[in-house]
Write a protein that holds these residues in place. Structure first.
Motif, PDB file in Angstrom:
ATOM      1  N   ASN A   1       0.939  -1.340   0.038  1.00  0.00           N
ATOM      2  CA  ASN A   1       0.002   0.050  -0.154  1.00  0.00           C
ATOM      3  C   ASN A   1       0.748   1.245  -0.062  1.00  0.00           C
ATOM      4  OD1 ASN A   1      -2.348  -1.366   0.035  1.00  0.00           O
ATOM      5  ND2 ASN A   1      -2.447  -1.622   1.930  1.00  0.00           N
ATOM      6  N   SER A   2       2.132   1.312  -0.223  1.00  0.00           N
ATOM      7  CA  SER A   2       3.118   2.385  -0.189  1.00  0.00           C
ATOM      8  C   SER A   2       2.783   3.205  -1.395  1.00  0.00           C
ATOM      9  CB  SER A   2       4.446   1.899   0.029  1.00  0.00           C
ATOM     10  OG  SER A   2       4.824   1.516  -1.101  1.00  0.00           O
ATOM     11  N   ILE A   3       2.858   4.465  -1.204  1.00  0.00           N
ATOM     12  CA  ILE A   3       2.807   5.272  -2.424  1.00  0.00           C
ATOM     13  C   ILE A   3       4.208   5.339  -3.116  1.00  0.00           C
ATOM     14  CG2 ILE A   3       2.284   7.742  -3.076  1.00  0.00           C
ATOM     15  CD1 ILE A   3       0.493   8.002  -0.701  1.00  0.00           C
ATOM     16  N   GLU A   4       4.173   5.433  -4.527  1.00  0.00           N
ATOM     17  CA  GLU A   4       5.306   5.291  -5.355  1.00  0.00           C
ATOM     18  C   GLU A   4       5.498   6.914  -5.609  1.00  0.00           C
ATOM     19  OE1 GLU A   4       7.613   2.768  -5.512  1.00  0.00           O
ATOM     20  OE2 GLU A   4       6.214   1.519  -4.423  1.00  0.00           O
ATOM     21  N   LEU A   5       6.660   7.320  -5.556  1.00  0.00           N
ATOM     22  CA  LEU A   5       6.977   8.634  -6.094  1.00  0.00           C
ATOM     23  C   LEU A   5       7.405   8.636  -7.651  1.00  0.00           C
ATOM     24  CD1 LEU A   5       9.265  10.058  -3.338  1.00  0.00           C
ATOM     25  CD2 LEU A   5       6.802  10.675  -3.727  1.00  0.00           C
ATOM     26  N   THR A   6       7.118   9.357  -8.445  1.00  0.00           N
ATOM     27  CA  THR A   6       7.431   9.467  -9.777  1.00  0.00           C
ATOM     28  C   THR A   6       9.068   9.648  -9.916  1.00  0.00           C
ATOM     29  OG1 THR A   6       7.010  11.956 -10.175  1.00  0.00           O
ATOM     30  CG2 THR A   6       5.124  10.119 -10.557  1.00  0.00           C
ATOM     31  N   THR A   7       9.423   9.459 -11.053  1.00  0.00           N
ATOM     32  CA  THR A   7      10.883   9.839 -11.288  1.00  0.00           C
ATOM     33  C   THR A   7      11.002  11.189 -11.157  1.00  0.00           C
ATOM     34  OG1 THR A   7      11.131   7.758 -12.679  1.00  0.00           O
ATOM     35  CG2 THR A   7      12.967   9.794 -13.012  1.00  0.00           C
ATOM     36  N   GLY A   8      10.260  11.850 -11.503  1.00  0.00           N
ATOM     37  CA  GLY A   8      10.419  13.311 -11.482  1.00  0.00           C
ATOM     38  C   GLY A   8      10.144  13.913 -10.150  1.00  0.00           C
ATOM     39  N   GLN A   9       9.507  13.244  -9.348  1.00  0.00           N
ATOM     40  CA  GLN A   9       9.421  13.813  -7.992  1.00  0.00           C
ATOM     41  C   GLN A   9      10.647  13.417  -7.260  1.00  0.00           C
ATOM     42  OE1 GLN A   9       5.590  11.664  -7.362  1.00  0.00           O
ATOM     43  NE2 GLN A   9       4.577  13.338  -7.140  1.00  0.00           N
ATOM     44  N   GLN A  10      11.132  12.187  -7.575  1.00  0.00           N
ATOM     45  CA  GLN A  10      12.337  11.606  -7.035  1.00  0.00           C
ATOM     46  C   GLN A  10      13.438  12.754  -7.253  1.00  0.00           C
ATOM     47  OE1 GLN A  10      12.929   7.613  -8.196  1.00  0.00           O
ATOM     48  NE2 GLN A  10      11.333   6.875  -6.860  1.00  0.00           N
ATOM     49  N   PHE A  11      13.305  13.086  -8.667  1.00  0.00           N
ATOM     50  CA  PHE A  11      14.545  14.346  -8.932  1.00  0.00           C
ATOM     51  C   PHE A  11      14.472  15.347  -8.235  1.00  0.00           C
ATOM     52  CE2 PHE A  11      15.538  17.698 -11.903  1.00  0.00           C
ATOM     53  CZ  PHE A  11      16.870  17.339 -11.966  1.00  0.00           C
ATOM     54  N   GLU A  12      13.090  15.922  -7.927  1.00  0.00           N
ATOM     55  CA  GLU A  12      12.779  16.968  -7.258  1.00  0.00           C
ATOM     56  C   GLU A  12      13.438  17.120  -5.955  1.00  0.00           C
ATOM     57  OE1 GLU A  12      11.471  20.530  -8.187  1.00  0.00           O
ATOM     58  OE2 GLU A  12      12.318  19.464 -10.128  1.00  0.00           O
ATOM     59  N   ILE A  13      12.959  15.776  -5.073  1.00  0.00           N
ATOM     60  CA  ILE A  13      13.518  15.623  -3.846  1.00  0.00           C
ATOM     61  C   ILE A  13      15.160  15.851  -3.906  1.00  0.00           C
ATOM     62  CG2 ILE A  13      13.673  13.864  -2.112  1.00  0.00           C
ATOM     63  CD1 ILE A  13      10.812  13.237  -2.753  1.00  0.00           C
ATOM     64  N   GLU A  14      15.802  15.109  -4.596  1.00  0.00           N
ATOM     65  CA  GLU A  14      17.387  15.037  -4.855  1.00  0.00           C
ATOM     66  C   GLU A  14      17.803  16.771  -5.167  1.00  0.00           C
ATOM     67  OE1 GLU A  14      21.012  13.948  -4.136  1.00  0.00           O
ATOM     68  OE2 GLU A  14      19.258  12.862  -4.103  1.00  0.00           O
ATOM     69  N   ARG A  15      16.840  17.502  -6.063  1.00  0.00           N
ATOM     70  CA  ARG A  15      17.545  18.537  -6.299  1.00  0.00           C
ATOM     71  C   ARG A  15      17.115  19.625  -5.049  1.00  0.00           C
ATOM     72  NH1 ARG A  15      15.279  23.516  -8.583  1.00  0.00           N
ATOM     73  NH2 ARG A  15      13.231  22.854  -8.595  1.00  0.00           N
ATOM     74  N   PHE A  16      16.097  19.598  -4.357  1.00  0.00           N
ATOM     75  CA  PHE A  16      16.119  20.362  -3.327  1.00  0.00           C
ATOM     76  C   PHE A  16      16.865  19.925  -1.916  1.00  0.00           C
ATOM     77  CE2 PHE A  16      12.153  21.661  -5.242  1.00  0.00           C
ATOM     78  CZ  PHE A  16      12.179  22.955  -4.915  1.00  0.00           C
ATOM     79  N   SER A  17      17.268  18.523  -1.797  1.00  0.00           N
ATOM     80  CA  SER A  17      18.031  18.256  -0.825  1.00  0.00           C
ATOM     81  C   SER A  17      19.541  18.571  -1.041  1.00  0.00           C
ATOM     82  CB  SER A  17      18.103  16.414  -0.738  1.00  0.00           C
ATOM     83  OG  SER A  17      17.038  16.057  -0.594  1.00  0.00           O
ATOM     84  N   ARG A  18      20.048  18.715  -2.099  1.00  0.00           N
ATOM     85  CA  ARG A  18      21.374  19.163  -2.418  1.00  0.00           C
ATOM     86  C   ARG A  18      21.244  20.672  -2.175  1.00  0.00           C
ATOM     87  NH1 ARG A  18      23.917  16.081  -7.609  1.00  0.00           N
ATOM     88  NH2 ARG A  18      23.273  13.816  -6.845  1.00  0.00           N
ATOM     89  N   ALA A  19      20.275  21.272  -2.454  1.00  0.00           N
ATOM     90  CA  ALA A  19      20.069  22.863  -2.263  1.00  0.00           C
ATOM     91  C   ALA A  19      20.296  23.253  -0.703  1.00  0.00           C
ATOM     92  CB  ALA A  19      18.984  23.366  -2.963  1.00  0.00           C
ATOM     93  N   ILE A  20      19.729  22.361  -0.197  1.00  0.00           N
ATOM     94  CA  ILE A  20      19.575  22.510   1.404  1.00  0.00           C
ATOM     95  C   ILE A  20      20.940  22.051   1.925  1.00  0.00           C
ATOM     96  CG2 ILE A  20      18.783  21.294   3.653  1.00  0.00           C
ATOM     97  CD1 ILE A  20      16.063  20.880   2.114  1.00  0.00           C
ATOM     98  N   ASP A  21      21.484  21.076   1.610  1.00  0.00           N
ATOM     99  CA  ASP A  21      23.027  20.895   1.892  1.00  0.00           C
ATOM    100  C   ASP A  21      23.972  21.734   1.532  1.00  0.00           C
ATOM    101  OD1 ASP A  21      22.120  18.268   3.015  1.00  0.00           O
ATOM    102  OD2 ASP A  21      22.505  17.029   1.146  1.00  0.00           O
ATOM    103  N   ALA A  22      23.628  22.541   0.375  1.00  0.00           N
ATOM    104  CA  ALA A  22      24.708  23.660   0.122  1.00  0.00           C
ATOM    105  C   ALA A  22      24.461  24.916   0.699  1.00  0.00           C
ATOM    106  CB  ALA A  22      24.544  23.910  -1.299  1.00  0.00           C
ATOM    107  N   THR A  23      23.416  24.979   1.480  1.00  0.00           N
ATOM    108  CA  THR A  23      22.935  26.313   2.228  1.00  0.00           C
ATOM    109  C   THR A  23      23.516  26.349   3.600  1.00  0.00           C
ATOM    110  OG1 THR A  23      20.878  26.286   1.015  1.00  0.00           O
ATOM    111  CG2 THR A  23      21.148  27.554   3.012  1.00  0.00           C
TER     112      THR A  23
END
Length: 61
Positions: free
Chosen positions: A3-25
């Motif tokens: 029953n878990s919700i699967e993220l799309t590839t685009g959503q996974q990409f956005e998570i990674e992009r924002f995670s990197r931005a957070i890490d760089a701040t």
């Protein structure tokens, strides 16, 4: 995963992009502002999901 919700590839990409931005701040004020924006977005999404569920359960409203 059943029953878990699967993220799309685009959503996974956005998570990674924002995670990197957070890490760089390094600026704590920027991080606080980002955390507040994410909190608002999370609660807006929860409200939208609740509204959709209510509409599906009782479409006459």
């Amino acid at each position: 995963m059943g029953n878990s919700i699967e993220l799309t590839t685009g959503q996974q990409f956005e998570i990674e992009r924002f995670s990197r931005a957070i890490d760089a701040t390094a600026d704590s004020e920027q991080l606080r502002d980002l955390a507040k924006q994410l909190l608002k977005a999370w609660h807006s999404q929860k409200a939208a999901t609740t509204w959709v569920i209510k509409q599906q359960l009782n479409p006459s409203l």
